[in-house]
Write an enzyme that holds these catalytic residues in place. Structure first.
Site, mmCIF file in Angstrom:
data_model
loop_
_atom_site.group_PDB
_atom_site.id
_atom_site.type_symbol
_atom_site.label_atom_id
_atom_site.label_comp_id
_atom_site.label_asym_id
_atom_site.label_seq_id
_atom_site.Cartn_x
_atom_site.Cartn_y
_atom_site.Cartn_z
ATOM 1 N N HIS A 1 -7.015 -2.295 15.111
ATOM 2 C CA HIS A 1 -7.190 -1.482 13.902
ATOM 3 C C HIS A 1 -6.947 -2.335 12.655
ATOM 4 O O HIS A 1 -7.777 -2.378 11.746
ATOM 5 C CB HIS A 1 -6.202 -0.306 13.960
ATOM 6 N N GLU A 2 -5.821 -3.005 12.627
ATOM 7 C CA GLU A 2 -5.486 -3.787 11.431
ATOM 8 C C GLU A 2 -6.467 -4.939 11.248
ATOM 9 O O GLU A 2 -6.812 -5.291 10.119
ATOM 10 C CB GLU A 2 -4.046 -4.308 11.505
ATOM 11 N N MET B 1 0.295 -2.640 8.832
ATOM 12 C CA MET B 1 -0.327 -2.765 7.509
ATOM 13 C C MET B 1 -1.194 -4.009 7.454
ATOM 14 O O MET B 1 -0.748 -5.109 7.773
ATOM 15 C CB MET B 1 0.796 -2.814 6.463
ATOM 16 N N GLU B 2 -2.439 -3.798 7.007
ATOM 17 C CA GLU B 2 -3.480 -4.823 7.132
ATOM 18 C C GLU B 2 -3.514 -5.882 6.043
ATOM 19 O O GLU B 2 -4.591 -6.389 5.727
ATOM 20 C CB GLU B 2 -4.833 -4.112 7.164
ATOM 21 N N ASN B 3 -2.380 -6.259 5.444
ATOM 22 C CA ASN B 3 -2.392 -7.313 4.418
ATOM 23 C C ASN B 3 -3.283 -8.460 4.868
ATOM 24 O O ASN B 3 -3.180 -8.926 5.996
ATOM 25 C CB ASN B 3 -0.981 -7.858 4.192
ATOM 26 N N HIS C 1 -9.659 -3.905 9.656
ATOM 27 C CA HIS C 1 -9.495 -3.795 8.205
ATOM 28 C C HIS C 1 -9.705 -5.124 7.483
ATOM 29 O O HIS C 1 -9.928 -5.123 6.274
ATOM 30 C CB HIS C 1 -8.068 -3.370 7.865
ATOM 31 N N GLU D 1 0.868 -1.175 0.000
ATOM 32 C CA GLU D 1 0.000 0.000 0.000
ATOM 33 C C GLU D 1 0.912 1.235 0.000
ATOM 34 O O GLU D 1 1.912 1.234 0.721
ATOM 35 C CB GLU D 1 -0.899 0.048 1.238
ATOM 36 N N GLU E 1 -9.793 3.849 6.477
ATOM 37 C CA GLU E 1 -9.024 4.289 7.640
ATOM 38 C C GLU E 1 -9.876 4.923 8.745
ATOM 39 O O GLU E 1 -9.650 4.691 9.926
ATOM 40 C CB GLU E 1 -7.902 5.236 7.207
HETATM 41 N N1 BES Z 1 -3.332 0.880 5.886
HETATM 42 C C1 BES Z 1 -2.594 1.553 6.880
HETATM 43 C C2 BES Z 1 -1.133 1.659 6.643
HETATM 44 C C3 BES Z 1 -0.699 2.339 5.375
HETATM 45 C C4 BES Z 1 -1.421 3.350 4.821
HETATM 46 C C5 BES Z 1 0.464 1.973 4.778
HETATM 47 C C6 BES Z 1 -0.988 3.938 3.665
HETATM 48 C C7 BES Z 1 0.898 2.569 3.607
HETATM 49 C C8 BES Z 1 0.163 3.558 3.066
HETATM 50 C C9 BES Z 1 -2.770 0.879 8.247
HETATM 51 O O1 BES Z 1 -3.991 0.245 8.436
HETATM 52 C C10 BES Z 1 -2.715 1.966 9.255
HETATM 53 O O2 BES Z 1 -3.641 2.706 9.354
HETATM 54 N N2 BES Z 1 -1.605 2.072 9.965
HETATM 55 C C11 BES Z 1 -1.369 3.113 10.919
HETATM 56 C C12 BES Z 1 -1.361 2.586 12.291
HETATM 57 C C13 BES Z 1 -2.747 2.530 12.793
HETATM 58 C C14 BES Z 1 -2.919 1.667 13.962
HETATM 59 C C15 BES Z 1 -3.321 3.880 13.092
HETATM 60 C C16 BES Z 1 -0.055 3.725 10.636
HETATM 61 O O3 BES Z 1 0.728 3.069 9.961
HETATM 62 O O4 BES Z 1 0.189 4.841 11.055
HETATM 63 ZN ZN ZN Z 2 -5.562 1.551 8.793
#
Ligand code: BES
Ligand code: ZN
Length: 844
Positions: A289-290, A255-257, A293, A121, A312
């Site tokens: 959170h993940e 990251m929610e793979n 997703h 992502e 998100e």
């Molecule tokens: N999907 C996101 C991570 C992401 C977004 C990676 C865009 C690359 C590009 C993931 O679900 C996420 O939100 N991660 C957060 C942590 C979360 C617990 C708030 C982060 O990485 O800050």
């Molecule tokens: Zn997220």
């Protein structure tokens, strides 16, 4: 810069066979991708980035192709529209930028090692294999993975491994999913596993640099989160496995793979015997959170990146819903109010800020979408507001219908509003669009006119207001008195007779009870006086909200910080961590008026010491057996205040605890940040500085690393600052993933500010090259804007960013951040004298 072309319009992929051969040794990837799908025209294009394409075959025949670097594409023709099998052979570099397929570096017993994993992502799958790399282009994937395998190493991916043949690891075909969720990892991992109530295998993976017990907490939270979501969403988790993988190098937080979630080590691994509660809460909410997703995002995915909030914002709300359900004693919504809701209100008041739902015109703008305070915090706050309007039953029923209808497909906000609207019988779309499609939020003015209570809304904007700003919101009033309208849909309304409302109100009259609404309220003096009179009897959330309103209004010069100061002692003895948190957020805001080593700073220190002493004496520095959750959460806040206030007992005790422990590793996690800071700031010597920096480099414990970095960055010694800055670009000392925190720490240190700012400007190109692809890269700029407060620095900021204002990934950030600094400069000019005078009066 090209605008975005959607390749899904040309070709609809069905299935990918991915063959990958990764060599850590040669830093190279060899790949072959066979993709089957339907061409809608004869001119074809697949996404690629940095792939050295060797051949393209269409239905077995080699064809001419053309690699379009500027647009990240491989172009070729097919004979006619319809079903095609396309085979691409290629090579690619294995790069260190934490995107695509990349190595993570770590060491065990002094021996350097590497694991390899993926981060696809937002649009980095194209660095690993040619594809239609867009969220709507869902397909199935069969992965065959080879690597320079050493004995004991394992490979994992979205789906379980089926067999290993001739050194090739084969994985089960995935369900239909988006490219950005494909993932794999290999290396010398250790792991533990359990099963959910419904029989899904849950695992936690980490390198062997960590004690095995550090994985236990995550496994328990992950299992119980999945159990919770299966019940809440009434939709089964559709895969056989859910692996949580901690990686030494990781650009985002997690990251929610699908089926194989990846995390920063700091956000997954917890030393069960020595971790402060706030850190456990953070880890738990990140996992939740993940895992939220896995349904919201993975099973049903936004159609295009402009609806990123669907992923998100939703996951950011659900992490609290889930953790509140599985750890009710934590009162995790307090954390939401103290952090997320606050961050959203602060950022969203700036002119130029983006709406939650935002159009994407240029590829690089996709990165800028991830403004955490907006897409995450504000979006979540809006969904919390929605949840409080419709209730959990309608929410769950609507979600179930949404999942049933959209599973394995894509959706837009309108699809969600339709489902929730049907379940609740309310026109949800009409309400929510006023919040999601417009930036900002209103301030409600509550006045008493001729004995009647009037409420009106105006956009709350810090700084330059537009005269013709006609934005209106549908505002849930959540009044403390019964019988009042639920929604304010117009500019103003008459709420009724003041005496009658006052008599019927539960406690002093308030709006936005519960703080679910994303807005603030400015009350008539008479109503405000009632609130102040009853302040100590209010619930913690109401007290916190009182401070929140005051802080935002003060930032906009609508009230004075000087008037807030005398109210603060009323809240100082509160046992609530939430109230303590807000109290010292207020002190932090007031610190901008106190130049280092000035009289005002000295007054503020004395004032803060006075506020914090009683709670500090009750809580102490160390964790106690009979601590309540609130005690544990309030302690770091109160001790931090006592440290700023130079509380002599604290200074002496913390120094002693440090001496007795003998090393940072042996310190208890509770109070560790403050103990270390105290050493660096109040008892600094070269030997302990060097020792702590070495500890930083050696420890694999991310939580200790974080404490050490924030303490070291606070050193008052400018030679030591030079040593730190000299390590900024040395990944052996500071991993690139952790650099922003270091930079922010040194920049916030008055002794280090100029040096850190000079380093930043001199090394901008290096930063862009090294970290420019990160979704949170623009936050390097935010970090600066949170700190600068003089006109001179504002001018330097503007001068430096002048020629960068047109870069799509950071353009908006620069504009909003310049506003942020400008506001602060004005605020200091306008209120500094009054604050100094008020403080002087209070501490005499
Ligand atoms: N999907 C996101 C991570 C992401 C977004 C990676 C865009 C690359 C590009 C993931 O679900 C996420 O939100 N991660 C957060 C942590 C979360 C617990 C708030 C982060 O990485 O800050
Ligand atoms: Zn997220």
């Amino acid at each position: 810069m090209a605008s975005i072309e959607r390749l899904y319009d040309f070709f609809e992929p069905e299935h990918y066979d991915l063959f990958l051969d990764v060599s850590r040794e040669d830093k190279r990837i060899k790949g072959k991708t066979i993709v089957k799908g339907r061409a809608k025209q004869t001119a074809m294009a697949l996404h690629q980035h940095d792939l050295a394409v060797e051949s393209v075959k269409v239905n077995g025949q080699s064809v001419d192709f053309n690699v379009d670097k500027a647009n990240d594409q491989i172009r070729f023709d097919v004979k006619e529209a319809g079903e095609q099998t396309i085979e691409v052979s290629y090579q690619a570099p294995l790069t260190d930028n934490m995107n695509g397929i990349y190595p993570s570096y770590y060491s065990v017993d002094g021996k350097a090692k590497q694991v390899v994993s993926t981060q696809f992502e937002t649009y980095f799958a194209r660095q690993a294999f040619p594809s239609i790399d867009e969220p709507e282009a869902k397909a199935t994937f069969s992965l065959a993975l080879k690597f320079d395998e050493k004995p004991g190493e394992v490979a994992i991916a979205n789906m379980p491994e089926t067999r290993v043949e001739d050194g090739v690891h084969y994985f089960e075909k995935t369900v239909k999913m988006s490219t950005y969720l494909v993932a794999f990892a290999f290396g010398d991992f250790q792991s533990i596993e359990t099963t959910t109530k419904s029989g899904i295998k849950v695992g936690v993976y980490a390198t062997k640099a960590h004690p095995a017990k550090d994985m236990d907490f995550a496994l328990d939270i992950a299992k119980r989160s999945i159990d919770f979501y299966e019940g809440f969403y009434q939709t089964p988790y559709p895969l056989a496995q859910s692996l949580q993988v901690a990686l030494p190098d990781f650009s985002a937080g997690a990251m929610e793979n699908w089926g194989m979630v990846t995390y920063r080590e700091a956000y997954l691994l917890v030393d069960p015997d020595n971790t402060e509660l706030s850190m456990k809460q953070t880890v738990a909410t990140v996992i939740a959170h993940e895992l939220a997703h896995q349904w919201f995002g993975d099973l049903v995915t936004m159609k295009w990146w402009d609806e990123l909030w669907l992923n998100e914002s939703f996951a950011n709300m659900m992490e609290f819903v889930a953790i509140d359900a599985i750890e009710p004693d934590w009162h995790i919504w307090e954390t939401f109010n103290a952090n997320d809701a606050q961050a959203a209100l602060r950022r969203d008041a700036l002119p130029g800020v983006q709406p939650v739902h935002v159009a994407v015109h240029h590829p690089e703008e996709i990165d800028a979408l991830f403004d955490p305070a907006i897409v995450y915090a504000k979006g979540a706050h809006l969904l919390v507001m929605l949840r409080s309007l419709i209730g959990d039953d309608a929410l769950r029923q609507g979600l179930k219908a949404y999942f049933d209808k959209k599973a394995y497909g894509n959706a837009t906000g309108d699809d969600l509003w339709a489902a929730l609207g049907a379940a609740s019988g309310q026109d949800i779309g009409a309400i929510m669009k006023t919040w999601l499609d417009q930036p900002g939020y209103p301030v409600l003015s509550v006045t008493i006119e001729d004995g009647r209570v009037k409420v009106s809304q105006t956009p709350f904007v810090l700084g330059d207001k537009q005269a013709d700003d006609k934005r209106l919101w549908q505002v849930p009033l959540a009044a403390s008195a019964p019988g009042l309208p639920k929604l304010l849909t117009k500019e103003s309304a008459d709420l009724g007779d003041w005496e009658a409302i006052k008599a019927a109100s539960k406690g002093p009259f308030r709006l936005n009870v519960g703080n679910a609404g994303h807005y603030i309220v400015s009350y008539d003096d008479e109503i405000l006086a009632e609130q102040v009179k009853a302040l100590t009897t209010l619930s913690a959330i109401d007290q916190a909200q009182f401070v929140q309103n005051a802080l935002l209004l003060a930032q906009n010069n609508q009230v004075s910080y000087a008037d807030l100061l005398p109210i603060m002692p009323l809240l100082a003895d509160s046992k609530s961590a939430l109230v303590q948190n807000f109290l010292y957020q207020a002190i932090a805001a007031i610190k901008v008026f106190a130049e280092p080593d000035s009289k005002t700073e000295a007054y503020l220190q004395v004032f803060t010491r006075g506020l914090s002493t009683k709670r500090f004496e009750a809580l102490g520095l160390a964790k106690k057996a009979d601590d309540s959750v609130s005690d544990e959460l309030a302690r770091p806040v109160v001790v931090g205040a006592a440290l700023f206030g130079k509380n002599p007992e604290l200074l002496a005790e913390a120094h002693q605890v440090f001496a007795k422990a003998g090393s940072a590793q042996k310190l208890p996690a509770d109070g560790r940040t403050e103990i270390l800071k105290n050493e660096l700031v109040n008892f600094n010597n070269q030997e302990s500085f060097a020792g702590l920096l070495a500890d930083y480099q050696e420890t694999a414990n991310a939580s200790l690393k974080r404490d050490l970095s924030s303490a070291l960055a606070a050193t008052p010694n400018s030679l030591q600052i030079q040593t730190l800055i000299a390590s900024f670009q040395d990944p052996e000392v500071i991993k690139p993933q952790d650099l922003r925190n270091w930079f922010a720490g040194v920049l916030a240190n008055p002794v280090g500010q100029d040096a850190a700012w000079a380093w930043f400007q001199e090394n901008w190109d290096w930063l862009v090259d090294r970290l420019g692809g990160d979704m949170s890269f623009s936050s390097y700029i935010t970090v600066i804007a949170r700190i600068f407060k003089t006109r001179e620095k504002l001018d330097e900021f503007n001068a430096f960013f002048e020629d960068k204002k047109n870069q799509p990934g950071i353009a908006r950030e620069i504009v909003v951040d310049a506003q942020m600094i400008e506001n602060r400069v004005k605020l200091v000019e306008e209120q500094e004298a009054a604050v100094a005078k008020a403080l002087n009066g209070l501490v005499k």
